[in-house]
Scaffold this motif. Structure first.
Motif, PDB file in Angstrom:
ATOM      1  N   ARG A 134      46.434  23.476 117.989  1.00  0.00           N
ATOM      2  CA  ARG A 134      47.581  23.425 118.910  1.00  0.00           C
ATOM      3  C   ARG A 134      48.109  22.001 119.051  1.00  0.00           C
ATOM      4  NH1 ARG A 134      46.719  27.331 124.189  1.00  0.00           N
ATOM      5  NH2 ARG A 134      46.155  29.258 123.089  1.00  0.00           N
ATOM      6  N   THR A 137      50.111  20.941 115.976  1.00  0.00           N
ATOM      7  CA  THR A 137      51.274  21.739 115.576  1.00  0.00           C
ATOM      8  C   THR A 137      52.249  21.978 116.733  1.00  0.00           C
ATOM      9  OG1 THR A 137      50.012  23.781 115.968  1.00  0.00           O
ATOM     10  CG2 THR A 137      50.035  22.914 113.713  1.00  0.00           C
ATOM     11  N   PRO A 139      55.966  21.876 118.700  1.00  0.00           N
ATOM     12  CA  PRO A 139      57.316  22.093 118.168  1.00  0.00           C
ATOM     13  C   PRO A 139      57.986  20.803 117.719  1.00  0.00           C
ATOM     14  CG  PRO A 139      56.997  23.265 120.260  1.00  0.00           C
ATOM     15  CD  PRO A 139      55.813  22.376 120.085  1.00  0.00           C
ATOM     16  N   ARG A 171      42.816  24.241 105.161  1.00  0.00           N
ATOM     17  CA  ARG A 171      43.964  24.199 106.070  1.00  0.00           C
ATOM     18  C   ARG A 171      43.797  23.128 107.142  1.00  0.00           C
ATOM     19  NH1 ARG A 171      44.787  27.440 110.941  1.00  0.00           N
ATOM     20  NH2 ARG A 171      46.989  27.414 111.548  1.00  0.00           N
ATOM     21  N   ASP A 217      59.007  20.949 105.850  1.00  0.00           N
ATOM     22  CA  ASP A 217      59.222  21.759 107.035  1.00  0.00           C
ATOM     23  C   ASP A 217      57.870  22.295 107.503  1.00  0.00           C
ATOM     24  OD1 ASP A 217      61.030  23.502 108.860  1.00  0.00           O
ATOM     25  OD2 ASP A 217      59.711  24.946 107.867  1.00  0.00           O
ATOM     26  N   ALA A 218      57.571  22.138 108.782  1.00  0.00           N
ATOM     27  CA  ALA A 218      56.247  22.488 109.297  1.00  0.00           C
ATOM     28  C   ALA A 218      55.924  23.969 109.091  1.00  0.00           C
ATOM     29  CB  ALA A 218      56.152  22.121 110.781  1.00  0.00           C
ATOM     30  N   ALA A 219      56.890  24.834 109.360  1.00  0.00           N
ATOM     31  CA  ALA A 219      56.641  26.271 109.235  1.00  0.00           C
ATOM     32  C   ALA A 219      56.412  26.659 107.773  1.00  0.00           C
ATOM     33  CB  ALA A 219      57.809  27.059 109.819  1.00  0.00           C
ATOM     34  N   THR A 220      57.207  26.098 106.869  1.00  0.00           N
ATOM     35  CA  THR A 220      57.039  26.401 105.448  1.00  0.00           C
ATOM     36  C   THR A 220      55.698  25.887 104.940  1.00  0.00           C
ATOM     37  OG1 THR A 220      59.431  26.214 105.135  1.00  0.00           O
ATOM     38  CG2 THR A 220      58.061  26.192 103.154  1.00  0.00           C
ATOM     39  N   SER A 222      53.018  25.406 106.628  1.00  0.00           N
ATOM     40  CA  SER A 222      51.962  26.247 107.196  1.00  0.00           C
ATOM     41  C   SER A 222      51.796  27.541 106.411  1.00  0.00           C
ATOM     42  CB  SER A 222      52.273  26.553 108.660  1.00  0.00           C
ATOM     43  OG  SER A 222      51.267  27.347 109.233  1.00  0.00           O
ATOM     44  N   ARG A 223      52.913  28.158 106.030  1.00  0.00           N
ATOM     45  CA  ARG A 223      52.848  29.400 105.243  1.00  0.00           C
ATOM     46  C   ARG A 223      52.221  29.154 103.877  1.00  0.00           C
ATOM     47  NH1 ARG A 223      58.053  30.201 107.301  1.00  0.00           N
ATOM     48  NH2 ARG A 223      59.012  29.604 105.320  1.00  0.00           N
ATOM     49  N   ALA A 274      56.316  22.914  99.529  1.00  0.00           N
ATOM     50  CA  ALA A 274      57.098  23.410 100.684  1.00  0.00           C
ATOM     51  C   ALA A 274      58.562  23.036 100.532  1.00  0.00           C
ATOM     52  CB  ALA A 274      56.511  22.828 101.978  1.00  0.00           C
ATOM     53  N   ASP A 278      61.813  25.646 100.045  1.00  0.00           N
ATOM     54  CA  ASP A 278      62.978  25.602 100.925  1.00  0.00           C
ATOM     55  C   ASP A 278      64.261  25.336 100.130  1.00  0.00           C
ATOM     56  OD1 ASP A 278      61.672  26.173 103.269  1.00  0.00           O
ATOM     57  OD2 ASP A 278      61.305  24.080 103.791  1.00  0.00           O
TER      58      ASP A 278
END
Length: 279
Positions: A134, A137, A139, A171, A217-220, A222-223, A274, A278
């Motif tokens: 948390r 990561t 926002p 990870r 990009d953080a979300a990308t 992470s995936r 990543a 994108d």
């Protein structure tokens, strides 16, 4: 002589408040005040900082942080039995310790903290990794904290600082090293704790970087990392095929071999992939 020396020994505190450690709360108490002071010093100069501490228990590290000069400590403790012991410490350090009773996973501490903020804790083993993820990561970056000085099981500590090619690399290493400088500051044997855990422990110090080490990009990211390490025995082209129909082309454009496995890919490579996805 520091004020900490006027407080009772921790064994006496535990006995008087009947604070036997509870496995259900992930509790292992560190009673040696020389050790807790040493851990507090790993967090650096705290004189101009608020310090967030999670799971203080009877207050060994709390006392170390205050004695080492922390401007103010916010201690979040779920175990109601420990509150009275922590309030005794607060009375010995007027205006410098605030104690909140509650679950650290449910409480937002920001309203109680004044920047700059550092986090220092002997984290309960059962929530330590979740809290770290948390904090790594949020926002927005940089985060509300300057540094993290945290106690983990040695296995978790090794995963945080692991390098490509090692079994511990995964990870957690990517998340930690993308946005912070991470190092193991000190190690502790099981017999340093009461009761002794079955494993060794280590203190990890993480310093937040002003911006991520590589663009992504953080979300990308992470995936990508989740997919790669969820099937770490597979080659990248197989593990990541669900991310894009032309995944082999994307891997090539990121400078990666489709036949590589996740544990061989450096942080920079995951960030490049990543960006390629994108694009």
């Amino acid at each position: 002589m520091s004020r900490i020396d006027t407080l009772p020994p921790l064994r006496q505190v535990i006995a008087s408040h009947q604070l036997s450690a509870r496995k259900s709360l992930g509790q292992n108490f560190l009673l040696d005040l020389n050790l807790t002071a040493k851990i507090a010093r790993q967090a650096g100069d705290l004189s101009a900082c608020d310090v967030l501490e999670i799971g203080p228990g009877p207050g060994g590290l709390t006392r170390g942080l205050l004695a080492e000069g922390a401007r103010r400590v916010l201690a979040v403790e779920k175990d109601a039995r420990c509150i009275a012991a922590l309030q005794e410490i607060a009375a010995a350090y007027p205006g410098r310790l605030e104690v909140i009773e509650g679950d650290a996973l449910q409480i937002d501490p920001l309203a109680h903290l004044t920047p700059p903020v550092r986090i220092a804790a002997n984290l309960p083993y059962n929530i330590g990794t979740e809290l770290l993820v948390r904090w790594l990561t949020p926002p927005d970056w940089p985060p509300f904290w300057q540094s993290l000085t945290l106690m983990f099981q040695r296995e978790v500590a090794d995963r945080i600082v692991a390098q490509p090619g090692s079994k511990a690399y995964g990870r957690l290493a990517i998340l930690a090293q993308w946005r912070s400088d991470a190092r193991i500051a000190m190690s502790l044997p099981p017999d340093a704790f009461t009761p002794p855990p079955k494993v060794s422990s280590a203190v990890v110090h993480l310093t937040a970087l002003p911006r991520p080490r590589f663009e992504a990009d953080a979300a990308t990211l992470s995936r990508v990392v989740a997919a790669a390490f969820n099937q770490r025995r597979k080659m990248l082209r197989a593990a990541l095929k669900g991310l894009a129909p032309d995944i082999e082309d994307r891997l090539h454009s990121a400078g990666l071999k489709p036949t590589d496995r996740a544990e061989r890919v450096p942080l920079e490579g995951f960030c490049a992939l990543a960006r390629a996805l994108d694009a």
